[in-house]
Design an enzyme around this catalytic site. Structure first.
Site, PDB file in Angstrom:
ATOM      1  N   LYS A 110      -4.818   3.143 -11.365  1.00  0.00           N
ATOM      2  CA  LYS A 110      -3.343   3.745 -10.929  1.00  0.00           C
ATOM      3  C   LYS A 110      -2.611   2.586 -10.533  1.00  0.00           C
ATOM      4  O   LYS A 110      -1.533   2.348 -10.956  1.00  0.00           O
ATOM      5  CB  LYS A 110      -3.642   5.064 -10.390  1.00  0.00           C
ATOM      6  CG  LYS A 110      -1.963   5.294  -9.827  1.00  0.00           C
ATOM      7  CD  LYS A 110      -2.185   6.549  -9.160  1.00  0.00           C
ATOM      8  CE  LYS A 110      -2.346   6.460  -7.428  1.00  0.00           C
ATOM      9  NZ  LYS A 110      -0.988   6.181  -6.893  1.00  0.00           N
ATOM     10  N   ASN A 111      -3.315   2.112  -9.237  1.00  0.00           N
ATOM     11  CA  ASN A 111      -2.455   1.521  -8.466  1.00  0.00           C
ATOM     12  C   ASN A 111      -2.279  -0.158  -8.826  1.00  0.00           C
ATOM     13  O   ASN A 111      -1.013  -0.854  -8.275  1.00  0.00           O
ATOM     14  CB  ASN A 111      -3.219   1.228  -6.967  1.00  0.00           C
ATOM     15  CG  ASN A 111      -3.035   2.437  -6.050  1.00  0.00           C
ATOM     16  OD1 ASN A 111      -2.030   3.232  -6.369  1.00  0.00           O
ATOM     17  ND2 ASN A 111      -3.728   2.848  -4.914  1.00  0.00           N
ATOM     18  N   CYS A 117       6.523   9.458   3.601  1.00  0.00           N
ATOM     19  CA  CYS A 117       5.807  10.593   2.916  1.00  0.00           C
ATOM     20  C   CYS A 117       4.608  11.082   3.374  1.00  0.00           C
ATOM     21  O   CYS A 117       4.491  11.215   4.608  1.00  0.00           O
ATOM     22  CB  CYS A 117       4.922   9.767   1.574  1.00  0.00           C
ATOM     23  SG  CYS A 117       3.528   8.869   2.074  1.00  0.00           S
ATOM     24  N   ARG A 134      -1.497  13.542 -10.097  1.00  0.00           N
ATOM     25  CA  ARG A 134      -0.854  11.913  -9.943  1.00  0.00           C
ATOM     26  C   ARG A 134      -2.039  10.877 -10.038  1.00  0.00           C
ATOM     27  O   ARG A 134      -1.691   9.864 -10.379  1.00  0.00           O
ATOM     28  CB  ARG A 134      -0.325  11.824  -8.294  1.00  0.00           C
ATOM     29  CG  ARG A 134       1.076  12.849  -8.289  1.00  0.00           C
ATOM     30  CD  ARG A 134       1.577  12.298  -6.818  1.00  0.00           C
ATOM     31  NE  ARG A 134       1.357  11.122  -6.916  1.00  0.00           N
ATOM     32  CZ  ARG A 134       0.858  10.295  -5.482  1.00  0.00           C
ATOM     33  NH1 ARG A 134       0.915  11.170  -4.534  1.00  0.00           N
ATOM     34  NH2 ARG A 134       0.934   9.205  -5.236  1.00  0.00           N
ATOM     35  N   ASP A 139      -8.024   4.798   0.993  1.00  0.00           N
ATOM     36  CA  ASP A 139      -8.029   5.742  -0.061  1.00  0.00           C
ATOM     37  C   ASP A 139      -9.243   6.547  -0.361  1.00  0.00           C
ATOM     38  O   ASP A 139      -9.293   7.277  -1.316  1.00  0.00           O
ATOM     39  CB  ASP A 139      -7.499   5.173  -1.320  1.00  0.00           C
ATOM     40  CG  ASP A 139      -5.737   5.041  -1.390  1.00  0.00           C
ATOM     41  OD1 ASP A 139      -5.212   5.234  -0.594  1.00  0.00           O
ATOM     42  OD2 ASP A 139      -5.473   4.461  -2.514  1.00  0.00           O
ATOM     43  N   ARG A 193       5.615   5.112   6.155  1.00  0.00           N
ATOM     44  CA  ARG A 193       5.387   4.002   5.095  1.00  0.00           C
ATOM     45  C   ARG A 193       6.932   3.173   5.041  1.00  0.00           C
ATOM     46  O   ARG A 193       7.517   3.379   3.782  1.00  0.00           O
ATOM     47  CB  ARG A 193       5.101   4.710   3.749  1.00  0.00           C
ATOM     48  CG  ARG A 193       3.613   5.466   4.070  1.00  0.00           C
ATOM     49  CD  ARG A 193       2.909   5.766   2.731  1.00  0.00           C
ATOM     50  NE  ARG A 193       2.710   4.956   1.987  1.00  0.00           N
ATOM     51  CZ  ARG A 193       1.824   5.325   0.819  1.00  0.00           C
ATOM     52  NH1 ARG A 193       1.829   6.402   0.398  1.00  0.00           N
ATOM     53  NH2 ARG A 193       1.333   3.972   0.195  1.00  0.00           N
TER      54      ARG A 193
HETATM   55  C1  UD1 Z   1      -1.512   1.306   0.896  1.00  0.00           C
HETATM   56  C2  UD1 Z   1      -3.193   0.651   1.319  1.00  0.00           C
HETATM   57  C3  UD1 Z   1      -3.765   0.575  -0.074  1.00  0.00           C
HETATM   58  C4  UD1 Z   1      -3.621   1.732  -0.709  1.00  0.00           C
HETATM   59  C5  UD1 Z   1      -2.293   2.575  -0.764  1.00  0.00           C
HETATM   60  C6  UD1 Z   1      -2.172   3.832  -1.330  1.00  0.00           C
HETATM   61  C7  UD1 Z   1      -4.233  -1.132   2.750  1.00  0.00           C
HETATM   62  C8  UD1 Z   1      -3.861  -2.312   3.569  1.00  0.00           C
HETATM   63  N1  UD1 Z   1      -3.164  -0.407   2.017  1.00  0.00           N
HETATM   64  O1  UD1 Z   1      -1.125   0.433   0.200  1.00  0.00           O
HETATM   65  O2  UD1 Z   1      -5.064   0.038  -0.083  1.00  0.00           O
HETATM   66  O3  UD1 Z   1      -4.096   1.980  -1.993  1.00  0.00           O
HETATM   67  O4  UD1 Z   1      -1.864   2.462   0.599  1.00  0.00           O
HETATM   68  O5  UD1 Z   1      -2.822   4.913  -0.364  1.00  0.00           O
HETATM   69  O6  UD1 Z   1      -5.246  -0.300   3.008  1.00  0.00           O
HETATM   70  N2  UD1 Z   1       3.942  -1.440   6.306  1.00  0.00           N
HETATM   71  C9  UD1 Z   1       4.885  -1.626   7.101  1.00  0.00           C
HETATM   72  N3  UD1 Z   1       6.238  -2.234   6.440  1.00  0.00           N
HETATM   73  C10 UD1 Z   1       6.006  -2.353   5.049  1.00  0.00           C
HETATM   74  C11 UD1 Z   1       4.956  -2.239   4.525  1.00  0.00           C
HETATM   75  C12 UD1 Z   1       3.880  -1.698   4.831  1.00  0.00           C
HETATM   76  O7  UD1 Z   1       5.020  -1.479   8.324  1.00  0.00           O
HETATM   77  O8  UD1 Z   1       7.239  -3.111   4.825  1.00  0.00           O
HETATM   78  C13 UD1 Z   1       2.619  -0.658   6.929  1.00  0.00           C
HETATM   79  C14 UD1 Z   1       2.326   0.543   6.271  1.00  0.00           C
HETATM   80  O9  UD1 Z   1       3.124   1.698   6.895  1.00  0.00           O
HETATM   81  C15 UD1 Z   1       0.773   0.693   6.659  1.00  0.00           C
HETATM   82  C16 UD1 Z   1       0.250  -0.674   6.319  1.00  0.00           C
HETATM   83  O10 UD1 Z   1       1.598  -1.660   6.689  1.00  0.00           O
HETATM   84  O11 UD1 Z   1       0.656   1.000   7.878  1.00  0.00           O
HETATM   85  C17 UD1 Z   1      -0.292  -1.418   5.144  1.00  0.00           C
HETATM   86  O12 UD1 Z   1       0.458  -0.794   4.144  1.00  0.00           O
HETATM   87  P1  UD1 Z   1       0.660  -1.298   2.571  1.00  0.00           P
HETATM   88  O13 UD1 Z   1      -0.608  -1.755   2.381  1.00  0.00           O
HETATM   89  O14 UD1 Z   1       1.946  -1.876   2.220  1.00  0.00           O
HETATM   90  O15 UD1 Z   1       0.811   0.241   1.843  1.00  0.00           O
HETATM   91  P2  UD1 Z   1       0.625   0.115   0.405  1.00  0.00           P
HETATM   92  O16 UD1 Z   1       1.185  -0.834  -0.390  1.00  0.00           O
HETATM   93  O17 UD1 Z   1       1.088   1.507  -0.010  1.00  0.00           O
END
Ligand code: UD1
Length: 429
Positions: A22-23, A120, A402, A310, A125
């Site tokens: 999915k991701n 969320c 989802r 995850d 996030r």
């Molecule tokens: C994250 C997970 C990913 C998982 C997905 C869905 C990690 C590193 N990432 O990816 O494996 O599949 O959730 O659950 O495990 N952050 C900021 N600012 C930003 C972007 C991120 O502060 O602009 C922070 C987030 O809040 C979080 C961390 O960085 O604490 C990692 O986030 P990120 O990897 O970007 O999240 P996803 O891409 O959603």
């Protein structure tokens, strides 16, 4: 609203085919906006999230065709022209990763208006790193009334971007924009997740020049245009890990096919430490447990190749019946223990303090009505229910839909007593 009913206690025996990730799929779908030629994605998962994004892409000008050929489910995405560079709140709200259309829209048309995704269930996030990366590539960004207004009338230009910490979403977003930027982009401290490698592989077949995906430094030489391509979506490592844990919880022997063991090596090592037998094969893996009690082990979530956030909730479900006390530390998201009170309804003994949960293994779980709170949390309840005495009803199954394709079908095929109750009134709990 649908519910899932599970009667625990059956061992699982058989094969479970793993779907495309999915991701990965949702970022690859966004990548299709970068070219006016068709992008054919094979091994596509059919999920609520891919449907949500498909709806948004159609609004932007994408012709989307889904087929189920002999090679499995395929989606062809063709955007001859971007008819609108506007992604409204209503559509982005349904699925956070829709936000990732911002980079491709900007790179292809020089402007975009995309709703901020908002917080969320699992935490705030933020998307500040995404926006900083686009600014570094020369975009002018304004935030107004919940929308990102991005402009790069003379196109994006390459830059060196150093991320302060690993972000999967921001790394992907920077890649999606930098492929069409003028000159070279270097991403430092980049995420190394398999989905990043998959995106780079797909973009490279489309004519991009990306090196180093899967390492902390990614180098992208911008190209003038991208072309159509065919690309197979990488296997879903979270689905792989989830069914591995389901098999371990229920006991028995399950072969996971159409996937790769190396995608979840950090999980497999922990499962072996807990006493689960794992056989790594070329075309997947086999999980065996003969009924002996599991040992409690500690895990801490980390960016890849560490233990995936995850898979945290699902692993905790397994630990609820292990011998001794296990500790699960969540380091990625600040609010990712919502499954704990629901697992407690099934009889689990868990205390949470900050980002740390202590799980004291109990002799058995007892079925009960529970509520799904987010995607991965909800499947942890299914896993727990597989080993619980009696019946568990999981409410708010739309969370599961989802991200897990035909979950009840895949588990039932291995002997689990799982069925979907269509459009059932939600039970009070
Ligand atoms: C994250 C997970 C990913 C998982 C997905 C869905 C990690 C590193 N990432 O990816 O494996 O599949 O959730 O659950 O495990 N952050 C900021 N600012 C930003 C972007 C991120 O502060 O602009 C922070 C987030 O809040 C979080 C961390 O960085 O604490 C990692 O986030 P990120 O990897 O970007 O999240 P996803 O891409 O959603």
């Amino acid at each position: 609203m649908d519910q899932i009913a599970i009667i625990g206690g059956s061992h699982l025996e058989g094969d479970i085919p793993i779907s495309g990730a999915k991701n990965s799929a949702i970022k690859l779908m966004a990548a299709s906006l970068l070219t006016d030629e068709p992008l054919r994605l094979t091994n596509m998962p059919r999920l609520a999230d891919t449907r949500f994004l498909g709806n948004l892409l159609r609004r932007l000008g994408t012709e989307l065709t889904e087929t189920n050929g002999p090679d499995g489910p395929q989606t062809v995405l063709h955007t001859p022209e971007i008819v609108s560079a506007f992604a409204p709140y209503d559509l982005v709200r349904q699925m956070r990763a829709s936000f990732n259309v911002l980079g491709p829209l900007l790179a292809r048309t020089g402007h975009a208006k995309v709703s901020l995704p908002g917080g969320c269930a699992i935490g705030a996030r933020p998307v500040d790193l995404h926006l900083k990366a686009l600014e570094a590539l020369g975009a002018h960004i304004d935030l107004n009334e919940g929308y990102v207004y991005a402009q790069a009338p003379r196109g994006l230009r390459g830059a060196t971007i150093t991320f302060p910490f690993v972000s999967v979403g921001a790394t992907e977003h920077a890649m999606l924009a930098a492929v069409l930027a003028r000159g070279e982009t270097i991403l430092m401290h980049a995420a190394r997740e398999p989905e990043i490698v998959d995106l780079a592989d797909c973009l490279n077949v489309m004519g991009a020049r990306i090196e180093g995906a899967g390492t902390p430094v990614i180098r992208i030489v911008g190209v003038e245009r991208l072309n159509g391509a065919t690309h197979a979506v990488t296997p879903d490592r979270i689905e792989t890990g989830t069914y591995a844990l389901a098999a371990a919880m229920a006991g028995g022997e399950v072969r996971l096919t159409n996937t790769r063991a190396d995608l979840i090596e950090s999980l497999l090592l922990k499962m072996e430490e807990a006493g689960v037998e794992v056989e790594r094969r070329n075309d997947g893996l086999t999980i065996r447990r003969n009924g002996s009690r599991l040992r409690a082990v500690e895990v801490e979530t980390d960016p890849y190749p560490g233990f995936a956030t995850d898979l945290q909730a699902q692993f905790m479900a397994l630990m609820t019946v292990a011998d001794g006390e296990s500790v699960v530390r969540e380091t990625i998201f600040e609010n990712r223990f919502m499954h704990v009170p629901e697992l407690a309804r099934l009889g689990a003994d868990i205390t949470v303090s900050g980002g740390e949960a202590r799980i004291r293994g109990v002799d058995f779980l007892q079925g009960a009505p529970v509520m799904a709170t987010d995607l991965r949390a909800s499947v942890s309840l299914v896993i727990a229910a597989l080993a619980a005495r009696g019946e568990t009803i999981v409410n708010r199954v739309y969370h599961l839909d989802r991200g897990f394709e035909r979950l009840e079908e895949k588990l039932s095929a291995c002997g689990a007593k799982v069925r979907r109750l269509k459009g059932h009134m939600e039970a009070e709990n």
